[in-house]
Enzyme design. Structure first.
Site, PDB file in Angstrom:
ATOM      1  NE  ARG A  89      -1.794  18.206  -3.151  1.00 20.57           N
ATOM      2  CZ  ARG A  89      -1.725  18.529  -1.857  1.00 20.57           C
ATOM      3  NH1 ARG A  89      -0.793  19.346  -1.435  1.00 20.57           N
ATOM      4  NH2 ARG A  89      -2.572  18.018  -0.990  1.00 20.57           N
ATOM      5  CE  LYS A 142      -1.503   9.952  -1.356  1.00 20.19           C
ATOM      6  NZ  LYS A 142      -2.227  11.193  -0.996  1.00 20.19           N
ATOM      7  N   GLY A 194     -15.328   9.088  -3.759  1.00 20.05           N
ATOM      8  CA  GLY A 194     -15.273   9.636  -2.408  1.00 20.05           C
ATOM      9  C   GLY A 194     -14.949   8.581  -1.360  1.00 20.05           C
ATOM     10  CG  ASN A 252      -1.761  14.887   0.421  1.00 22.97           C
ATOM     11  OD1 ASN A 252      -2.454  13.958   0.020  1.00 22.97           O
ATOM     12  ND2 ASN A 252      -1.948  15.466   1.591  1.00 22.97           N
ATOM     13  CE1 TYR A 270      35.376  -9.884  -5.311  1.00 25.08           C
ATOM     14  CE2 TYR A 270      36.459 -11.266  -6.944  1.00 25.08           C
ATOM     15  CZ  TYR A 270      35.322 -10.923  -6.211  1.00 25.08           C
ATOM     16  OH  TYR A 270      34.154 -11.616  -6.396  1.00 25.08           O
ATOM     17  CB  ALA A 307      48.937  -4.090  -1.660  1.00 23.43           C
ATOM     18  NE  ARG A 320      57.409 -12.164  -9.018  1.00 25.30           N
ATOM     19  CZ  ARG A 320      58.588 -12.189  -8.389  1.00 25.30           C
ATOM     20  NH1 ARG A 320      59.721 -12.306  -9.068  1.00 25.30           N
ATOM     21  NH2 ARG A 320      58.652 -12.143  -7.081  1.00 25.30           N
TER      22      ARG A 320
HETATM   23  C1  UD1 Z   1     -10.707  13.267   4.162  1.00 21.53           C
HETATM   24  C2  UD1 Z   1     -11.902  13.570   5.041  1.00 21.53           C
HETATM   25  C3  UD1 Z   1     -11.607  14.835   5.843  1.00 21.53           C
HETATM   26  C4  UD1 Z   1     -10.336  14.652   6.642  1.00 21.53           C
HETATM   27  C5  UD1 Z   1      -9.190  14.249   5.723  1.00 21.53           C
HETATM   28  C6  UD1 Z   1      -7.975  13.886   6.535  1.00 21.53           C
HETATM   29  C7  UD1 Z   1     -13.789  12.767   3.811  1.00 21.53           C
HETATM   30  C8  UD1 Z   1     -14.954  13.126   2.963  1.00 21.53           C
HETATM   31  N1  UD1 Z   1     -13.040  13.757   4.220  1.00 21.53           N
HETATM   32  O1  UD1 Z   1     -10.552  14.359   3.271  1.00 21.53           O
HETATM   33  O2  UD1 Z   1     -12.665  15.068   6.722  1.00 21.53           O
HETATM   34  O3  UD1 Z   1     -10.023  15.830   7.339  1.00 21.53           O
HETATM   35  O4  UD1 Z   1      -9.553  13.108   4.955  1.00 21.53           O
HETATM   36  O5  UD1 Z   1      -6.910  13.684   5.685  1.00 21.53           O
HETATM   37  O6  UD1 Z   1     -13.590  11.613   4.114  1.00 21.53           O
HETATM   38  N2  UD1 Z   1      -9.734   7.768  -1.100  1.00 21.53           N
HETATM   39  C9  UD1 Z   1     -10.189   6.639  -1.705  1.00 21.53           C
HETATM   40  N3  UD1 Z   1     -11.217   6.740  -2.570  1.00 21.53           N
HETATM   41  C10 UD1 Z   1     -11.843   7.891  -2.829  1.00 21.53           C
HETATM   42  C11 UD1 Z   1     -11.373   9.059  -2.186  1.00 21.53           C
HETATM   43  C12 UD1 Z   1     -10.311   8.956  -1.311  1.00 21.53           C
HETATM   44  O7  UD1 Z   1      -9.661   5.551  -1.509  1.00 21.53           O
HETATM   45  O8  UD1 Z   1     -12.794   7.885  -3.612  1.00 21.53           O
HETATM   46  C13 UD1 Z   1      -8.619   7.655  -0.168  1.00 21.53           C
HETATM   47  C14 UD1 Z   1      -7.427   8.480  -0.564  1.00 21.53           C
HETATM   48  O9  UD1 Z   1      -6.515   7.720  -1.344  1.00 21.53           O
HETATM   49  C15 UD1 Z   1      -6.813   8.819   0.780  1.00 21.53           C
HETATM   50  C16 UD1 Z   1      -8.025   8.884   1.699  1.00 21.53           C
HETATM   51  O10 UD1 Z   1      -9.044   8.170   1.064  1.00 21.53           O
HETATM   52  O11 UD1 Z   1      -5.964   7.785   1.233  1.00 21.53           O
HETATM   53  C17 UD1 Z   1      -8.461  10.300   1.994  1.00 21.53           C
HETATM   54  O12 UD1 Z   1      -8.739  10.959   0.802  1.00 21.53           O
HETATM   55  P1  UD1 Z   1      -8.333  12.464   0.569  1.00 21.53           P
HETATM   56  O13 UD1 Z   1      -8.874  12.895  -0.754  1.00 21.53           O
HETATM   57  O14 UD1 Z   1      -6.912  12.634   0.845  1.00 21.53           O
HETATM   58  O15 UD1 Z   1      -9.081  13.166   1.765  1.00 21.53           O
HETATM   59  P2  UD1 Z   1     -10.286  14.136   1.695  1.00 21.53           P
HETATM   60  O16 UD1 Z   1     -11.449  13.453   1.070  1.00 21.53           O
HETATM   61  O17 UD1 Z   1      -9.844  15.401   1.115  1.00 21.53           O
END
Ligand code: UD1
Ligand code: CA
Length: 470
Positions: A20, A27, A90, A236, A379, A393, A453
């Site tokens: 986003r 980011k 994740g 975000n 300058y 000046a 001059r």
């Molecule tokens: C996560 C939490 C959620 C919480 C929210 C707060 C989980 C499953 N969920 O949500 O409970 O309320 O944060 O903001 O943890 N990232 C990685 N690798 C990945 C996925 C994410 O490094 O595979 C990093 C992202 O860059 C970010 C952070 O983890 O800095 C959180 O990821 P994001 O997708 O923003 O959060 P959610 O998973 O939606």
């Protein structure tokens, strides 16, 4: 410093793409108050007395790692490590990547690289709650909790975190959400991470699932609720980035005003670095301070000034629309000096007390002694200017011959007339006078009037050409 004896390792999640932001730049490298988001997190974490910091990278990994290494100073007392998460499956999968580099004993604090304004005191109290053996979650009540993981409790006891997408309608009514920050004993983290499965709506390995493992194991879980939403707000989108920038700047402005600094308008005051103010400093609207800046007692900064990497001594006045940037070499402005309006001070400008630099005057790599003045359109580059010199000046030092830079020395009490060109290297002897319009290519003797001059001629009864008839 943590009060407990447990060593502290910090894991910072920074692998996400940040779709986003709609930007080429990863980011976490976007700037807030002149520092990368990730840098804010690292700087705050580093005040906690950490043993190591593990940054999990993925999208733009090489760029993120390079930026971190550049920022980290030689006197840092912790180990900085990077682990890559490719692909991103994740948050649980992200932390799994850090397992091999985390020592078994001690506490792990998990932070997000895109949550820049978390404060050390908040993390300290979370670590205190963790106390070396509990799973401590940082939570907050959100007016609109959409998208976040909800904290499920039975009575007071935390039972689990359920992700928004997996939550029931009823669970979605819960306002208390997980902020993304937790602290827990590393040994337990490792065993729980090993049990994660991705049997959920997003087919992701959720870090938040470890809460239910902890509960199942009878391990203590505590939720530490903060009332300060700004500290746990993530970035975000450009809109959120700008919102946090404003929140941060307003906090800084308030801090300065509490110290006695007079700000004409706290909403039009930006510090992107380290500003130190002595007593009775006043700053008009729309000023930006960057890098390291110090303002001495009673310094006044006019409207619309940019001051970067400079030290301004007591009583100096910087009039409106002045641009000062010392970059690496720095700029120093002496006591009681008057600068601007519309002046430009560049790296290596060292101005003594009572120096006057007026409108459209540029000074670079030059030392001006007490009371020297260059008030209009001039300058001064690579020069040494003595006490009480008056630089007229439109006069300039021609310091560059197309290949090399050369020095100009103007000794004390020299009066340089208007519109002079001082072709360096050249020395103007003390007390001398340089006639207006002179191009000075050779050293001038002390006390003399030097003029270089064309002589003025007058042709009597001069008839101007007449318009020819059509
Ligand atoms: C996560 C939490 C959620 C919480 C929210 C707060 C989980 C499953 N969920 O949500 O409970 O309320 O944060 O903001 O943890 N990232 C990685 N690798 C990945 C996925 C994410 O490094 O595979 C990093 C992202 O860059 C970010 C952070 O983890 O800095 C959180 O990821 P994001 O997708 O923003 O959060 P959610 O998973 O939606
Ligand atoms: Ca996600």
């Amino acid at each position: 410093m943590t009060q407990k004896s447990e060593a502290l390792d910090v894991v910072i999640m920074a692998a996400g793409k940040g779709t986003r932001m709609k930007s080429q730049l990863p980011k976490v490298l976007h700037l807030l108050a002149g520092r990368a988001l990730l840098q804010h997190v690292m700087d705050t974490a580093s005040t906690l007395g950490v043993r190591s910091m593990v940054v999990i990278t993925g999208h733009g990994a090489a760029q993120v790692e390079l930026a971190c290494e550049r920022q980290i100073s030689a006197n840092t007392h912790f180990d900085l490590k990077f682990v890559r998460q490719e692909p991103q499956l994740g948050t649980g999968h992200a932390v799994q990547q850090a397992v091999p580099v985390l020592p078994d004993e001690g506490v792990t604090l998990i932070l997000n690289g895109d949550v820049p304004l978390i404060e050390a005191a908040t993390l300290q109290s979370l670590l205190q709650e963790c106390a070396g053996d509990k799973l401590a979650l940082l939570t907050v009540d959100m007016p609109d909790p959409t998208g976040y993981g909800r904290i499920l409790r039975a009575g007071d006891a935390v039972q689990a975190i359920v992700e928004h997408k997996d939550a029931t309608e009823q669970q979605r009514q819960i306002r208390e959400i997980y902020t993304g920050v937790m602290a827990l004993p590393t040994a337990k983290l490792k065993t729980w991470l090993a049990r994660l499965r991705n049997d959920n709506v997003q087919r992701e390995f959720y870090l938040t699932d470890i809460v239910k493992f902890a509960v199942a194991d009878g391990a203590p879980v505590v939720a530490c609720k903060t009332a300060d939403k700004v500290q746990v707000d993530g970035v975000n989108s450009p809109v959120q980035l700008a919102e946090l920038e404003r929140a941060y700047q307003m906090r800084q402005a308030t801090r300065f005003m509490e110290q006695g600094v007079r700000l004409a308008d706290p909403a039009r005051f930006d510090v992107r670095g380290e500003l130190v103010c002595a007593q009775d400093v006043s700053i008009d609207v729309n000023c930006i301070f960057e890098g390291r800046v110090s303002l001495g007692e009673g310094v006044r900064i006019g409207a619309n000034c940019i001051v970067a990497n400079a030290s301004i001594a007591a009583g100096a006045v910087i009039h409106p629309f002045t641009h000062i940037d010392g970059e690496k070499a720095g700029v120093s402005v002496g006591e009681g000096a008057l600068i601007g309006p519309f002046a430009r001070l560049r790296p290596g400008a060292q101005l003594g007390p009572e120096v006057h630099i007026g409108n459209f005057v540029e000074v670079k790599n030059s030392t001006l002694a007490r009371g020297a003045k260059a008030n209009h359109l001039a300058y001064l580059g690579d020069s040494i200017v003595g006490e009480r010199v008056n630089f007229g000046a439109g006069s300039i030092t021609a310091n560059y011959d197309g290949s090399n830079k050369h020095r100009t020395v103007i000794e004390a009490d020299v009066h340089v007339g208007s519109n002079c060109v001082l072709v360096a290297p050249v020395t103007l002897g003390a007390g001398g006078t340089i006639g207006g319009g002179s191009t000075i290519t050779r050293d001038t003797p002390a006390g003399a009037l030097s003029v270089a001059r064309g002589k003025q001629v007058s042709v009597a009864n001069w008839q101007r050409p007449k318009k020819s008839k059509p």
